[in-house]
Scaffold this motif. Sequence first.
Motif, PDB file in Angstrom:
ATOM      1  N   GLU A  23       0.828  -1.203   0.000  1.00 14.37           N
ATOM      2  CA  GLU A  23       0.000   0.000   0.000  1.00 14.37           C
ATOM      3  C   GLU A  23       0.865   1.258   0.000  1.00 14.37           C
ATOM      4  O   GLU A  23       0.538   2.255  -0.630  1.00 14.37           O
ATOM      5  CB  GLU A  23      -0.904  -0.014   1.233  1.00 14.37           C
ATOM      6  CG  GLU A  23      -1.968   1.038   1.242  1.00 14.37           C
ATOM      7  CD  GLU A  23      -2.893   0.831   2.415  1.00 14.37           C
ATOM      8  OE1 GLU A  23      -2.556   1.313   3.520  1.00 14.37           O
ATOM      9  OE2 GLU A  23      -3.933   0.179   2.226  1.00 14.37           O
ATOM     10  N   GLU A  32      -7.833  -3.609  -5.540  1.00  9.82           N
ATOM     11  CA  GLU A  32      -8.579  -4.615  -4.794  1.00  9.82           C
ATOM     12  C   GLU A  32      -9.585  -5.357  -5.658  1.00  9.82           C
ATOM     13  O   GLU A  32      -9.927  -6.502  -5.365  1.00  9.82           O
ATOM     14  CB  GLU A  32      -9.256  -3.990  -3.585  1.00  9.82           C
ATOM     15  CG  GLU A  32      -8.248  -3.590  -2.525  1.00  9.82           C
ATOM     16  CD  GLU A  32      -8.898  -3.037  -1.281  1.00  9.82           C
ATOM     17  OE1 GLU A  32      -9.942  -3.570  -0.860  1.00  9.82           O
ATOM     18  OE2 GLU A  32      -8.357  -2.062  -0.731  1.00  9.82           O
ATOM     19  N   ARG A  37      -7.064  -8.094  -0.753  1.00  6.21           N
ATOM     20  CA  ARG A  37      -6.510  -7.143   0.212  1.00  6.21           C
ATOM     21  C   ARG A  37      -5.820  -7.933   1.315  1.00  6.21           C
ATOM     22  O   ARG A  37      -6.390  -8.863   1.874  1.00  6.21           O
ATOM     23  CB  ARG A  37      -7.638  -6.283   0.790  1.00  6.21           C
ATOM     24  CG  ARG A  37      -7.180  -5.326   1.856  1.00  6.21           C
ATOM     25  CD  ARG A  37      -6.523  -4.111   1.220  1.00  6.21           C
ATOM     26  NE  ARG A  37      -6.177  -3.172   2.254  1.00  6.21           N
ATOM     27  CZ  ARG A  37      -4.920  -2.827   2.540  1.00  6.21           C
ATOM     28  NH1 ARG A  37      -3.938  -3.304   1.850  1.00  6.21           N
ATOM     29  NH2 ARG A  37      -4.667  -1.985   3.495  1.00  6.21           N
ATOM     30  N   VAL A  38      -4.563  -7.611   1.589  1.00 10.73           N
ATOM     31  CA  VAL A  38      -3.812  -8.206   2.693  1.00 10.73           C
ATOM     32  C   VAL A  38      -3.373  -7.072   3.604  1.00 10.73           C
ATOM     33  O   VAL A  38      -3.574  -5.903   3.287  1.00 10.73           O
ATOM     34  CB  VAL A  38      -2.613  -9.044   2.175  1.00 10.73           C
ATOM     35  CG1 VAL A  38      -3.102 -10.262   1.397  1.00 10.73           C
ATOM     36  CG2 VAL A  38      -1.681  -8.226   1.319  1.00 10.73           C
ATOM     37  N   ASP A  39      -2.773  -7.397   4.740  1.00 13.73           N
ATOM     38  CA  ASP A  39      -2.454  -6.394   5.757  1.00 13.73           C
ATOM     39  C   ASP A  39      -1.825  -5.118   5.214  1.00 13.73           C
ATOM     40  O   ASP A  39      -2.272  -4.036   5.529  1.00 13.73           O
ATOM     41  CB  ASP A  39      -1.533  -6.982   6.824  1.00 13.73           C
ATOM     42  CG  ASP A  39      -2.278  -7.925   7.758  1.00 13.73           C
ATOM     43  OD1 ASP A  39      -3.523  -7.860   7.807  1.00 13.73           O
ATOM     44  OD2 ASP A  39      -1.619  -8.727   8.426  1.00 13.73           O
ATOM     45  N   ASP A  40      -0.787  -5.241   4.404  1.00  9.47           N
ATOM     46  CA  ASP A  40      -0.043  -4.063   3.980  1.00  9.47           C
ATOM     47  C   ASP A  40      -0.171  -3.723   2.502  1.00  9.47           C
ATOM     48  O   ASP A  40       0.598  -2.924   1.983  1.00  9.47           O
ATOM     49  CB  ASP A  40       1.443  -4.242   4.318  1.00  9.47           C
ATOM     50  CG  ASP A  40       1.669  -4.328   5.817  1.00  9.47           C
ATOM     51  OD1 ASP A  40       0.988  -3.615   6.566  1.00  9.47           O
ATOM     52  OD2 ASP A  40       2.529  -5.120   6.231  1.00  9.47           O
ATOM     53  N   THR A  42      -1.975  -5.279  -1.555  1.00  9.43           N
ATOM     54  CA  THR A  42      -2.861  -6.100  -2.364  1.00  9.43           C
ATOM     55  C   THR A  42      -2.051  -7.208  -3.017  1.00  9.43           C
ATOM     56  O   THR A  42      -0.944  -6.967  -3.500  1.00  9.43           O
ATOM     57  CB  THR A  42      -3.539  -5.250  -3.469  1.00  9.43           C
ATOM     58  OG1 THR A  42      -4.252  -4.182  -2.844  1.00  9.43           O
ATOM     59  CG2 THR A  42      -4.505  -6.077  -4.293  1.00  9.43           C
ATOM     60  N   ALA A  82       3.205 -11.947   0.978  1.00  8.08           N
ATOM     61  CA  ALA A  82       2.781 -10.604   1.355  1.00  8.08           C
ATOM     62  C   ALA A  82       3.794  -9.886   2.246  1.00  8.08           C
ATOM     63  O   ALA A  82       3.434  -8.995   3.012  1.00  8.08           O
ATOM     64  CB  ALA A  82       1.418 -10.661   2.040  1.00  8.08           C
TER      65      ALA A  82
END
Length: 146
Positions: A23, A32, A37-40, A42, A82
């Motif tokens: 991000e 997205e 969507r992952v923690d930090d 895409t 990720a």
Amino acid sequence: MSDQREEFLAGKRPDDVALFLAESYVSDDRLEQFGERVDDGTLIVVDGERGRNAFKAATGTGAMEFAKSAMSTEGEIDDDLAGGQCPDADADADGEHAIQYVFAFAEEQNESVGGIYADGDVVHAYAQCTCGTAFSDRWNATDAEA
């Protein structure tokens, strides 16, 4: 974790590539709709040609050229693709080290090559750190904790 990512990490999508875009590197909510969507950031799993084109559009670098440049430095890339650990982080405790992006592909088992390739499908992953270091990691798909 999405079915696409699980299948990719299990080596069941050898014609696809996976892209993680932090991000902090690419801030675009439209990503997205193409990925997960992952923690930090895409994570996107897409067919190889589209994935390489998307990688170039997002990073300004060709995917295979990036992979070739990252091959000479080994590091640790998370088996969920990720994130990871920059190999220069220990030597540079004051510097900022965060993964900007990851490019990965899976290669089917090849017993004639030997090594980990004889043991099963292999995931090849290449990452770029905010410090400028590009590095690589690889592992057997069966070893991934997907």
